[in-house]
Enzyme design. Structure first.
Site, PDB file in Angstrom:
ATOM      1  CD  GLU A 125       8.197   5.212  -1.526  1.00 55.87           C
ATOM      2  OE1 GLU A 125       8.779   4.455  -2.315  1.00 55.87           O
ATOM      3  OE2 GLU A 125       6.996   5.489  -1.647  1.00 55.87           O
ATOM      4  N   GLY A 126      10.948   1.624   1.383  1.00 54.22           N
ATOM      5  CA  GLY A 126      12.037   0.875   2.007  1.00 54.22           C
ATOM      6  C   GLY A 126      12.041   1.153   3.499  1.00 54.22           C
TER       7      GLY A 126
END
Length: 598
Positions: free
Chosen positions: A441-442
């Site tokens: 998620e990053g």
């Protein structure tokens, strides 16, 4: 065998006493989750986490998922039955509007229960976790028809969801993606391409899997401006709304991973699969960020959850394991050695984890309440302020809590000494599982860049100035309180360091973007320390008030809060000065060497 007990008392303390949960009773859903109902929900969630999810955690790690010759995936023994209990209990739809089959309760309640579930079995809880993100994206961006078609079964848990971003040649830089969408002429599209690292991409726990897939419509602009988001089901839906023919989407393989073995992380192949545009054409990134932001908060929660369960096991081991004598004389004279919990360095590890976990829980729940205000308040100013808070805190919660979650899993493993390296004690699994939360998620470097490059300057710095005001006013309001002085002085020093770092970025980041990039991770962690310190300030003030007015048999609980909070201020908060010193050196030395010199 590892242990886990859901920290229900601590959650209730934060929600009811520190954050004033009842003050939000005017918001939709809160009146349906009164303090008594809230306590009952947390207790039931704790039972499911402790008795059903947690015993399967090691099973999932040892067995993993198996891809069969036909492309189907078999999950570890017991996972489907546990998921069925989760689904039948209505946990999937806890915070989803009632019109789609949910219970409409606050997101805050969902977050509180989510910590218990992730701590008990992170890999298993990723299946409903990804579904929650997909539900959020359809709720915000779907048409009425799409909501009616997809949401009820997803909210029920009969169908699950995924998010498909990454491709073999590109990760965070989604502008490079090659997956394509060709219009069919009837409003649907043929989706072709390959996606990797797709959590819960294929499994045997639901009747259908609803993939949300980023792809580029033929003729769309290059880069992120030409990306669209599509709903692509595993099974096409028949005229009755039930799974029909198999869609042209398949699991090519399961990634062989360091951890979360119980979750099927898949390579997904799309070969002209039938899909439907979600949101506007070329607006896929905006639609995906609805899902991503919810997922990032959920991942931050995973960092906290693994830190909590690792800490609990380290405490149990430290109380039981005897080795050496206390430096101040024997504490267990009837034994040949003292429990290792008497040793200062073991205490340092345990106190560091404990102080982080309790403040991290408060930070997550404070942010969750702001999410509820942003989505449910009828007051425009309240909604705007809460939305500002969410945007600012999302990278901090994700980046700081997962960095520290992994660090503390390693710290807990160290308490076990050699036994921590042996699989049967479970500490290795916590370390391996926690590591992914820093990446997906990053990656956390991206979270830090998001904070420094986007969130600080957004709306003229309105969100960060509001945070500075909150913390500053808290320190000022308690300045004359001698009991609070050890806490507020340390918090004010941390706030001063954060404000100085922010000013340094304003003065040096614009002229040389590398300065901002070089400072970003230190700044994110500096910010996180002040946010956690602010949570400790509020918890300590509440505990002092409770003790002053009669603790009703809970004096030990509140006294422990005072000591743990003081430890944070004395031993953890001073790290703000080191982060400020590092980031203030700029990027010159960091960027000086030519690539060939490495």
């Amino acid at each position: 065998m590892p242990i886990f007990r859901a920290p229900v008392q601590d959650t209730l303390f934060v929600l009811n006493d520190v954050l004033g949960y009842e003050r939000y009773s005017n918001l939709a859903g809160f009146s349906d989750a009164s303090p008594d109902v809230l306590e009952a929900i947390l207790a039931e969630g704790a039972k499911l986490a402790e008795n059903v999810m947690h015993p399967l955690n090691r099973v999932g790690d040892m067995e993993g998922c198996v891809r069969n010759d036909d492309g189907s995936v078999t999950t570890p023994k017991g996972f489907k039955e546990a998921f069925d209990q989760y689904r039948e209990g209505g946990w999937m739809g806890l915070a989803v509007p009632a019109e789609f089959g949910g219970q409409g309760l606050p997101y805050t309640v969902h977050s509180a229960v989510g910590e218990y579930m992730s701590a008990a079995n992170m890999a298993l809880m990723m299946y409903p976790g990804l579904t929650q993100g997909a539900i959020a994206a359809v709720l915000v961006h779907g048409t009425d028809e799409q909501k009616a078609t997809w949401l009820p079964k997803m909210v029920e848990g009969a169908w699950t969801g995924t998010m498909n971003l990454t491709e073999p040649h590109c990760g965070t830089d989604l502008g490079l993606l090659r997956s394509k969408a060709v219009p069919n002429g009837d409003g649907s599209y043929k989706i072709s391409g390959q996606k990797i690292f797709i959590s819960a991409g294929e499994h045997d726990m639901s009747d259908n899997i609803i993939h949300l897939v980023l792809a580029r419509i033929e003729g769309a602009p290059e880069g992120v401006k030409g990306i669209s988001l599509f709903i692509v089901p595993k099974f096409n839906i028949d005229a009755s709304g039930n799974p029909g023919t198999r869609n042209a989407v398949s699991c090519g393989s399961i990634e062989e991973k360091m951890g979360i073995h119980g979750n099927s992380t898949c390579v997904m192949n799309y070969d002209e699969a039938h899909g439907f545009l979600l949101g506007e054409a070329n607006g896929g990134l905006k639609a995906m960020f609805t899902m991503m932001n919810e997922a990032r908060l959920g991942v931050g929660l995973q960092g906290l959850a693994v830190s909590e369960v690792a800490y609990q096991n380290a405490v149990a081991y430290a109380k039981d394991r005897i080795q050496g004598r206390s430096l101040t004389g024997p504490k267990a004279p009837d034994k040949k050695a003292d429990p290792i919990i008497v040793h200062p360095d073991i205490r340092r590890k345990l106190m560091t984890m404990k102080a982080f976990n309790e403040a991290g829980r408060a930070l997550v729940l404070w942010t969750a309440i702001n999410s509820d205000v942003a989505h449910r308040s009828e007051d425009d100013a309240e909604r705007r302020a809460a939305d500002d808070h969410m945007g600012l805190m999302t990278p901090v919660v994700k980046g700081v809590l997962t960095d520290k979650g992994f660090e503390h899993a390693v710290m807990a493993q160290q308490v076990f000494g050699g036994h921590g390296y042996i699989e049967e004690h479970g500490m290795s699994q916590f370390v391996r599982d926690a590591r992914i939360a820093m990446i997906y998620e990053g990656a956390n470097g991206v979270q830090a860049l998001d904070l420094v490059g986007r969130k600080l300057g957004l709306n003229g710095g309105r969100a960060v100035q509001a945070f500075f005001k909150d913390v500053g006013e808290f320190c000022e309001a308690n300045r004359g309180d001698e009991q609070m002085a050890p806490y507020t002085k340390a918090l004010k020093k941390g706030l001063n360091d954060l404000q100085a770092a922010t000013m340094w970025l304003v003065q040096n980041g614009m002229s040389n973007p590398d300065n901002a990039g070089a400072a970003s991770t230190d700044y994110m962690h500096l910010f996180g320390l002040v946010a956690l310190g602010y949570m400790w300030g509020r918890m300590v003030k509440t505990a002092q008030d409770k003790l002053a007015t009669g603790a009703n048999g809970s004096a030990d609980f509140y006294e422990t809060k005072l000591v743990t909070g003081l430890y944070f201020m004395e031993r953890v908060m001073p790290e703000t000065a080191a982060h400020l010193a590092r980031l203030s050196t700029g990027s010159a030395t960091m960027m000086a060497l030519a690539a060939e010199a490495f």
